[in-house]
Motif scaffolding. Structure first.
Motif, PDB file in Angstrom:
ATOM      1  N   ASP A 135       0.828  -1.207   0.000  1.00 47.41           N
ATOM      2  CA  ASP A 135       0.000   0.000   0.000  1.00 47.41           C
ATOM      3  C   ASP A 135       0.863   1.257   0.000  1.00 47.41           C
ATOM      4  N   GLN A 136       1.990   1.206   0.719  1.00 52.53           N
ATOM      5  CA  GLN A 136       2.902   2.351   0.726  1.00 52.53           C
ATOM      6  C   GLN A 136       3.517   2.570  -0.650  1.00 52.53           C
ATOM      7  N   LEU A 137       3.926   1.484  -1.305  1.00 55.34           N
ATOM      8  CA  LEU A 137       4.500   1.592  -2.641  1.00 55.34           C
ATOM      9  C   LEU A 137       3.500   2.183  -3.623  1.00 55.34           C
ATOM     10  N   LEU A 138       2.262   1.707  -3.558  1.00 59.47           N
ATOM     11  CA  LEU A 138       1.237   2.173  -4.491  1.00 59.47           C
ATOM     12  C   LEU A 138       0.939   3.649  -4.287  1.00 59.47           C
ATOM     13  N   ARG A 139       0.734   4.033  -3.045  1.00 62.12           N
ATOM     14  CA  ARG A 139       0.416   5.428  -2.756  1.00 62.12           C
ATOM     15  C   ARG A 139       1.578   6.349  -3.121  1.00 62.12           C
ATOM     16  N   ASP A 140       2.799   5.967  -2.728  1.00 63.93           N
ATOM     17  CA  ASP A 140       3.956   6.823  -3.021  1.00 63.93           C
ATOM     18  C   ASP A 140       4.151   7.004  -4.520  1.00 63.93           C
ATOM     19  N   TYR A 141       3.917   5.925  -5.280  1.00 62.76           N
ATOM     20  CA  TYR A 141       4.124   6.029  -6.724  1.00 62.76           C
ATOM     21  C   TYR A 141       3.150   7.029  -7.336  1.00 62.76           C
ATOM     22  N   TRP A 142       1.871   6.901  -7.008  1.00 63.38           N
ATOM     23  CA  TRP A 142       0.898   7.783  -7.638  1.00 63.38           C
ATOM     24  C   TRP A 142       0.955   9.195  -7.076  1.00 63.38           C
ATOM     25  N   GLN A 143       1.431   9.333  -5.851  1.00 62.63           N
ATOM     26  CA  GLN A 143       1.628  10.684  -5.329  1.00 62.63           C
ATOM     27  C   GLN A 143       2.742  11.390  -6.095  1.00 62.63           C
ATOM     28  N   SER A 144       3.787  10.643  -6.446  1.00 61.29           N
ATOM     29  CA  SER A 144       4.884  11.244  -7.205  1.00 61.29           C
ATOM     30  C   SER A 144       4.469  11.596  -8.626  1.00 61.29           C
ATOM     31  N   ARG A 145       3.470  10.889  -9.125  1.00 59.50           N
ATOM     32  CA  ARG A 145       3.025  11.129 -10.503  1.00 59.50           C
ATOM     33  C   ARG A 145       1.918  12.174 -10.594  1.00 59.50           C
ATOM     34  N   LEU A 146       1.047  12.236  -9.580  1.00 58.81           N
ATOM     35  CA  LEU A 146      -0.179  13.027  -9.717  1.00 58.81           C
ATOM     36  C   LEU A 146      -0.367  14.076  -8.641  1.00 58.81           C
ATOM     37  N   SER A 147       0.562  14.198  -7.704  1.00 62.83           N
ATOM     38  CA  SER A 147       0.382  15.142  -6.603  1.00 62.83           C
ATOM     39  C   SER A 147       0.421  16.579  -7.107  1.00 62.83           C
ATOM     40  N   THR A 148      -0.432  17.409  -6.514  1.00 59.51           N
ATOM     41  CA  THR A 148      -0.455  18.839  -6.845  1.00 59.51           C
ATOM     42  C   THR A 148       0.513  19.625  -5.975  1.00 59.51           C
ATOM     43  N   GLY A 149       1.184  18.926  -5.041  1.00 59.01           N
ATOM     44  CA  GLY A 149       2.118  19.606  -4.159  1.00 59.01           C
ATOM     45  C   GLY A 149       1.612  19.754  -2.742  1.00 59.01           C
ATOM     46  N   GLU A 150       0.300  19.622  -2.533  1.00 59.88           N
ATOM     47  CA  GLU A 150      -0.278  19.724  -1.200  1.00 59.88           C
ATOM     48  C   GLU A 150      -0.681  18.338  -0.726  1.00 59.88           C
ATOM     49  N   ASP A 151      -0.107  17.906   0.406  1.00 61.27           N
ATOM     50  CA  ASP A 151      -0.401  16.574   0.921  1.00 61.27           C
ATOM     51  C   ASP A 151      -1.879  16.409   1.247  1.00 61.27           C
ATOM     52  N   ASP A 152      -2.505  17.468   1.799  1.00 66.08           N
ATOM     53  CA  ASP A 152      -3.919  17.366   2.151  1.00 66.08           C
ATOM     54  C   ASP A 152      -4.771  17.141   0.919  1.00 66.08           C
ATOM     55  N   ASP A 153      -4.432  17.833  -0.176  1.00 67.33           N
ATOM     56  CA  ASP A 153      -5.188  17.653  -1.415  1.00 67.33           C
ATOM     57  C   ASP A 153      -5.034  16.236  -1.936  1.00 67.33           C
ATOM     58  N   PHE A 154      -3.810  15.696  -1.891  1.00 63.90           N
ATOM     59  CA  PHE A 154      -3.604  14.343  -2.377  1.00 63.90           C
ATOM     60  C   PHE A 154      -4.322  13.334  -1.493  1.00 63.90           C
ATOM     61  N   ASP A 155      -4.312  13.542  -0.176  1.00 59.99           N
ATOM     62  CA  ASP A 155      -5.015  12.622   0.722  1.00 59.99           C
ATOM     63  C   ASP A 155      -6.482  12.534   0.356  1.00 59.99           C
ATOM     64  N   SER A 156      -7.086  13.670   0.088  1.00 59.55           N
ATOM     65  CA  SER A 156      -8.504  13.694  -0.275  1.00 59.55           C
ATOM     66  C   SER A 156      -8.727  12.983  -1.603  1.00 59.55           C
ATOM     67  N   ASP A 157      -7.859  13.286  -2.584  1.00 61.98           N
ATOM     68  CA  ASP A 157      -7.982  12.624  -3.890  1.00 61.98           C
ATOM     69  C   ASP A 157      -7.776  11.126  -3.745  1.00 61.98           C
ATOM     70  N   TRP A 158      -6.773  10.710  -2.988  1.00 63.81           N
ATOM     71  CA  TRP A 158      -6.450   9.292  -2.853  1.00 63.81           C
ATOM     72  C   TRP A 158      -7.615   8.517  -2.239  1.00 63.81           C
ATOM     73  N   ARG A 159      -8.234   9.087  -1.207  1.00 60.43           N
ATOM     74  CA  ARG A 159      -9.381   8.412  -0.583  1.00 60.43           C
ATOM     75  C   ARG A 159     -10.516   8.258  -1.584  1.00 60.43           C
ATOM     76  N   ARG A 160     -10.717   9.266  -2.412  1.00 61.35           N
ATOM     77  CA  ARG A 160     -11.789   9.182  -3.403  1.00 61.35           C
ATOM     78  C   ARG A 160     -11.465   8.141  -4.466  1.00 61.35           C
ATOM     79  N   TRP A 161     -10.206   8.097  -4.931  1.00 62.69           N
ATOM     80  CA  TRP A 161      -9.808   7.130  -5.953  1.00 62.69           C
ATOM     81  C   TRP A 161      -9.926   5.701  -5.434  1.00 62.69           C
TER      82      TRP A 161
END
Length: 294
Positions: free
Chosen positions: A214-240
């Motif tokens: 789960d850490q590998l999966l999240r870290d990979y897509w955060q590096s590819r799709l993150s907008t720079g704000e961890d809070d924004d990515f957390d919200s997006d990740w939960r929705r995805w």
């Protein structure tokens, strides 16, 4: 589904060529030797395709010859379905190669003692590779052999190390659909026997720590799709994760055109001659495959 006309495997190319000629593909002509029933069916199908236009589609089967696939693309072009029922994209596979040629090259390298270490993940080439490659004999020439699999199969038995693999229901993962959209897979249970996923094993080889799937999966897509704000990515990740897919990841549509020279070559190669009164077609059973589903 309303009209099914069975033909011999050796005649599928001729039928494709006849259909291409009927819809007006340039550079091809109808072959001779088709029965009246098949010829009439081809003519009716061509009429329906031209009448339906962009809402129609011609699909070549998975086991059809390359020439048949070329003709299928050539048939789709004049009926104008590109962008409606047909979308062309770059291959989803990261590095499309000739798998058979690549396997043969690997065997040659093993026989030449050019392979120091081998990690086999989720496949059993000792059992299901072509017999003329003699994969087992070549594998003995590799000094360090590691196998990751659900079972200690024929390939695993030839390795010095066998690592129990986590079942697909025991670890996180992702995949792409045919049109490129990324889908996310969640585990249903904790690993029962402490197995490792392929991503976890590969990460252990290149990193000092042993990250979880789960850490590998999240870290990979955060590096590819993150907008720079961890809070924004957390919200997006939960929705995805909730939805099961990442929106906006479908492959971009591209424009393609069938080369007239390729059509001419396909037309020549499509026509097959029946070998005799009987034809034998060997295909893997989707419920058994190479034995792994038995």
């Amino acid at each position: 589904a309303d009209h099914r006309i069975p033909v011999r495997a050796s005649q599928v190319g001729s039928v494709a060529l006849a259909l291409a000629a009927e819809v007006g593909v340039a550079g091809v002509s109808a072959p001779e030797g088709l029965s009246t029933q098949v010829a009439n069916s081809v003519a009716a199908a061509a009429s329906d395709l031209k009448a339906t236009g962009e809402r129609a589609v011609v699909i070549a089967g998975d086991y059809a010859e390359p020439a048949v696939h070329v003709l299928a693309h050539a048939i789709n072009a004049p009926i104008g379905n590109s962008g409606s029922t047909v979308r062309y994209t770059e291959p989803v596979e990261a590095e499309p190669i000739d798998q058979a040629a690549s396997l043969r090259e690997l065997v040659e390298d093993m026989n030449g003692e050019e392979v120091d270490s081998m990690i086999v993940i989720g496949v059993n080439p000792v059992y299901d590779s072509p017999a003329d490659l003699d994969f087992a004999q070549a594998m003995y020439k590799v000094g360090r052999r590691v196998h990751l699999g659900l079972d200690l199969d024929e390939t695993g038995d030839m390795c010095q190390w066998h690592i129990p693999a986590a079942h697909a229901l025991e670890h996180w993962g992702d995949s792409r659909s045919f049109e490129g959209t990324v889908t996310l897979r969640q585990p249903l249970i904790e690993p029962i026997y402490g197995g490792r996923s392929p991503a976890e094993l590969l990460a252990m080889l290149v990193e000092d720590e042993a990250p979880t799937s789960d850490q590998l999966l999240r870290d990979y897509w955060q590096s590819r799709l993150s907008t720079g704000e961890d809070d924004d990515f957390d919200s997006d990740w939960r929705r995805w994760v909730h939805d099961g897919f990442i929106p906006g990841t479908a492959a971009a549509e591209i424009e393609v055109a069938v080369d007239p020279a390729a059509i001419a070559v396909a037309g020549s190669a499509a026509v097959g001659e029946p070998a005799g009164e009987l034809e034998l077609v060997l295909r893997p059973d989707p419920t058994v495959w190479d034995g792994r589903f038995n």
